[in-house]
Design a protein around this motif. Structure first.
Motif, mmCIF file in Angstrom:
data_model
loop_
_atom_site.group_PDB
_atom_site.id
_atom_site.type_symbol
_atom_site.label_atom_id
_atom_site.label_comp_id
_atom_site.label_asym_id
_atom_site.label_seq_id
_atom_site.Cartn_x
_atom_site.Cartn_y
_atom_site.Cartn_z
ATOM 1 N N HIS A 123 9.265 -5.275 -4.025
ATOM 2 C CA HIS A 123 8.738 -4.058 -4.644
ATOM 3 C C HIS A 123 8.011 -3.214 -3.599
ATOM 4 C CE1 HIS A 123 9.422 -6.328 -8.371
ATOM 5 N NE2 HIS A 123 9.453 -5.150 -8.952
ATOM 6 N N PRO A 124 7.902 -1.923 -3.862
ATOM 7 C CA PRO A 124 8.367 -1.171 -5.030
ATOM 8 C C PRO A 124 9.879 -0.953 -5.012
ATOM 9 C CG PRO A 124 7.353 0.329 -3.473
ATOM 10 C CD PRO A 124 7.126 -1.055 -2.933
ATOM 11 N N VAL A 125 10.396 -0.583 -6.197
ATOM 12 C CA VAL A 125 11.823 -0.331 -6.370
ATOM 13 C C VAL A 125 11.996 1.052 -6.991
ATOM 14 C CG1 VAL A 125 13.969 -1.173 -7.384
ATOM 15 C CG2 VAL A 125 12.181 -2.788 -6.772
ATOM 16 N N LEU A 126 12.981 1.790 -6.527
ATOM 17 C CA LEU A 126 13.251 3.120 -7.056
ATOM 18 C C LEU A 126 14.541 3.112 -7.852
ATOM 19 C CD1 LEU A 126 12.693 6.506 -5.366
ATOM 20 C CD2 LEU A 126 14.926 6.050 -6.370
ATOM 21 N N PHE A 127 14.458 3.548 -9.117
ATOM 22 C CA PHE A 127 15.614 3.610 -10.004
ATOM 23 C C PHE A 127 15.900 5.060 -10.373
ATOM 24 C CE2 PHE A 127 13.559 -0.471 -11.702
ATOM 25 C CZ PHE A 127 14.329 -1.302 -10.884
ATOM 26 N N GLY A 128 17.042 5.588 -9.949
ATOM 27 C CA GLY A 128 17.446 6.901 -10.415
ATOM 28 C C GLY A 128 17.719 6.866 -11.905
ATOM 29 N N ALA A 129 17.552 8.017 -12.559
ATOM 30 C CA ALA A 129 17.665 8.072 -14.024
ATOM 31 C C ALA A 129 19.029 7.646 -14.538
ATOM 32 C CB ALA A 129 17.333 9.482 -14.511
ATOM 33 N N ALA A 130 20.061 7.780 -13.716
ATOM 34 C CA ALA A 130 21.395 7.371 -14.144
ATOM 35 C C ALA A 130 21.478 5.871 -14.397
ATOM 36 C CB ALA A 130 22.431 7.790 -13.091
ATOM 37 N N HIS A 131 20.518 5.127 -13.874
ATOM 38 C CA HIS A 131 20.522 3.663 -14.012
ATOM 39 C C HIS A 131 19.613 3.161 -15.132
ATOM 40 C CE1 HIS A 131 22.705 3.292 -10.199
ATOM 41 N NE2 HIS A 131 21.889 4.221 -9.728
ATOM 42 N N TRP A 132 18.803 4.025 -15.711
ATOM 43 C CA TRP A 132 17.782 3.548 -16.649
ATOM 44 C C TRP A 132 18.369 2.832 -17.855
ATOM 45 C CZ3 TRP A 132 14.048 8.385 -16.905
ATOM 46 C CH2 TRP A 132 13.465 8.554 -15.635
ATOM 47 N N LEU B 79 19.367 4.259 -5.873
ATOM 48 C CA LEU B 79 18.819 2.911 -6.053
ATOM 49 C C LEU B 79 18.247 2.505 -4.701
ATOM 50 C CD1 LEU B 79 21.323 0.655 -8.062
ATOM 51 C CD2 LEU B 79 19.011 1.304 -8.737
ATOM 52 N N ALA B 80 16.962 2.211 -4.657
ATOM 53 C CA ALA B 80 16.347 1.825 -3.389
ATOM 54 C C ALA B 80 15.283 0.786 -3.637
ATOM 55 C CB ALA B 80 15.744 3.046 -2.687
ATOM 56 N N SER B 81 15.047 -0.036 -2.640
ATOM 57 C CA SER B 81 14.068 -1.104 -2.786
ATOM 58 C C SER B 81 13.395 -1.378 -1.455
ATOM 59 C CB SER B 81 14.757 -2.385 -3.274
ATOM 60 O OG SER B 81 13.867 -3.480 -3.242
ATOM 61 N N ALA B 82 12.092 -1.658 -1.520
ATOM 62 C CA ALA B 82 11.419 -2.181 -0.342
ATOM 63 C C ALA B 82 12.039 -3.531 0.004
ATOM 64 C CB ALA B 82 9.935 -2.344 -0.611
ATOM 65 N N ALA B 83 12.048 -3.839 1.286
ATOM 66 C CA ALA B 83 12.536 -5.138 1.745
ATOM 67 C C ALA B 83 11.520 -5.718 2.719
ATOM 68 C CB ALA B 83 13.898 -5.000 2.411
ATOM 69 N N TYR B 84 11.421 -7.038 2.712
ATOM 70 C CA TYR B 84 10.481 -7.739 3.580
ATOM 71 C C TYR B 84 11.280 -8.779 4.359
ATOM 72 C CZ TYR B 84 7.352 -5.222 0.592
ATOM 73 O OH TYR B 84 6.729 -4.191 -0.086
ATOM 74 N N ASP B 85 11.456 -8.491 5.644
ATOM 75 C CA ASP B 85 12.343 -9.303 6.478
ATOM 76 C C ASP B 85 13.728 -9.391 5.846
ATOM 77 O OD1 ASP B 85 10.377 -9.772 8.398
ATOM 78 O OD2 ASP B 85 9.610 -11.498 7.296
ATOM 79 N N GLY B 86 14.179 -8.272 5.278
ATOM 80 C CA GLY B 86 15.511 -8.190 4.697
ATOM 81 C C GLY B 86 15.627 -8.674 3.268
ATOM 82 N N GLY C 248 0.786 -1.218 0.000
ATOM 83 C CA GLY C 248 0.000 0.000 0.000
ATOM 84 C C GLY C 248 0.819 1.269 0.000
ATOM 85 N N PRO C 249 0.175 2.402 0.213
ATOM 86 C CA PRO C 249 0.843 3.703 0.162
ATOM 87 C C PRO C 249 1.991 3.863 1.152
ATOM 88 C CG PRO C 249 -1.546 3.972 0.148
ATOM 89 C CD PRO C 249 -1.279 2.536 0.439
ATOM 90 N N GLU C 250 1.892 3.190 2.302
ATOM 91 C CA GLU C 250 2.948 3.343 3.303
ATOM 92 C C GLU C 250 4.291 2.863 2.770
ATOM 93 O OE1 GLU C 250 0.143 1.665 3.716
ATOM 94 O OE2 GLU C 250 -1.003 2.665 5.322
ATOM 95 N N ALA C 251 4.285 1.713 2.086
ATOM 96 C CA ALA C 251 5.534 1.190 1.527
ATOM 97 C C ALA C 251 6.041 2.094 0.416
ATOM 98 C CB ALA C 251 5.321 -0.232 0.995
ATOM 99 N N VAL C 252 5.136 2.586 -0.431
ATOM 100 C CA VAL C 252 5.532 3.511 -1.496
ATOM 101 C C VAL C 252 6.194 4.746 -0.896
ATOM 102 C CG1 VAL C 252 4.665 5.052 -3.308
ATOM 103 C CG2 VAL C 252 3.815 2.704 -3.146
ATOM 104 N N ALA C 253 5.589 5.305 0.133
ATOM 105 C CA ALA C 253 6.126 6.519 0.750
ATOM 106 C C ALA C 253 7.514 6.279 1.346
ATOM 107 C CB ALA C 253 5.166 7.024 1.826
ATOM 108 N N ARG C 254 7.710 5.122 1.940
ATOM 109 C CA ARG C 254 9.019 4.829 2.540
ATOM 110 C C ARG C 254 10.106 4.742 1.475
ATOM 111 N NH1 ARG C 254 8.246 0.304 7.358
ATOM 112 N NH2 ARG C 254 6.759 1.516 8.623
ATOM 113 N N VAL C 255 9.815 4.060 0.375
ATOM 114 C CA VAL C 255 10.819 3.925 -0.686
ATOM 115 C C VAL C 255 11.041 5.273 -1.363
ATOM 116 C CG1 VAL C 255 11.405 2.756 -2.835
ATOM 117 C CG2 VAL C 255 10.292 1.486 -0.996
ATOM 118 N N LEU C 256 9.981 6.031 -1.573
ATOM 119 C CA LEU C 256 10.107 7.359 -2.169
ATOM 120 C C LEU C 256 11.007 8.250 -1.323
ATOM 121 C CD1 LEU C 256 9.201 9.404 -4.339
ATOM 122 C CD2 LEU C 256 7.214 9.909 -2.904
#
Length: 204
Positions: A147-156, A136-143, A119-127
């Protein structure tokens, strides 16, 4: 993080929803159109991105894209058709990142349409992990990365070059795993997928 930084991050980071899947193990029902809370699942996934802080949302469509456009209410979204959706999630990720080129977005926050437990809480944390085009950032579940995953434009470009089949960005993320900021979300989200008939029990 200050309010201004949060606002700037929301503007710089575009939500990218991958919603092209044909639901092969669901009898060929497109995942975007699965019913959830009385509406197509894609609407719920877009709402999650927006409520989580993404001011702009690009949605990649594939299976029965015309039906999705006709039946789902997606005002303000940029709808991206992926004619190669049957090749797997990698093709949708490439199409989505390509649609962001030239928009001014400095990062993409990627989510999947078939994960209604996120939900939105996980999106907000990764954002909130966004710092710039190198992020480069990613949600983690028990480590464990999810998803969701954040990709900076330098990585596209690097992601697009390696995104194949249903592996998406896995190869690129594995190669750059030391650079990924893991954001624990196991206390606010459940990362299950809607892949089989049994999984439909998760939908309301």
């Amino acid at each position: 993080m200050t309010t201004r930084e949060t606002t700037d991050g929301a503007r710089a980071v575009a939500g990218l929803l991958l919603a092209a899947g044909g639901g092969r193990r669901l009898g060929g029902r497109p995942k975007a159109l699965l019913p959830h809370r009385g509406r197509p699942l894609v609407e719920h996934a877009v709402r999650v991105l927006r409520e989580g802080g993404c001011a702009t949302v690009h949605v990649v469509l594939g299976a029965q894209a015309g039906d999705v456009r006709a039946r789902a209410s997606l005002p303000g979204c940029v709808l991206v058709d992926n004619p190669d959706w049957e090749q797997g999630m990698g093709s949708s990720l490439r199409a989505g990142l390509d649609s962001l080129a030239g928009t001014g977005a400095r990062a993409a926050l990627v989510s999947l349409v078939d994960q209604p437990g996120i939900g939105p809480e996980a999106v907000a944390r990764v954002l909130a992990a966004y710092e710039g085009e190198e992020s480069l950032a990613s949600a983690a579940y028990d480590g464990v990365r999810g998803h969701p995953v954040l990709f900076g434009a330098a990585h596209w470009a690097g992601i697009a070059a390696t995104a194949q089949g249903d592996r998406g960005a896995r190869a690129y993320l594995e190669e750059h795993r030391r650079a990924i900021a893991l954001v624990e979300c196991g206390d606010v989200a459940r990362p299950f997928d809607i892949d089989t008939e049994a999984d439909l029990a998760h939908l309301e």
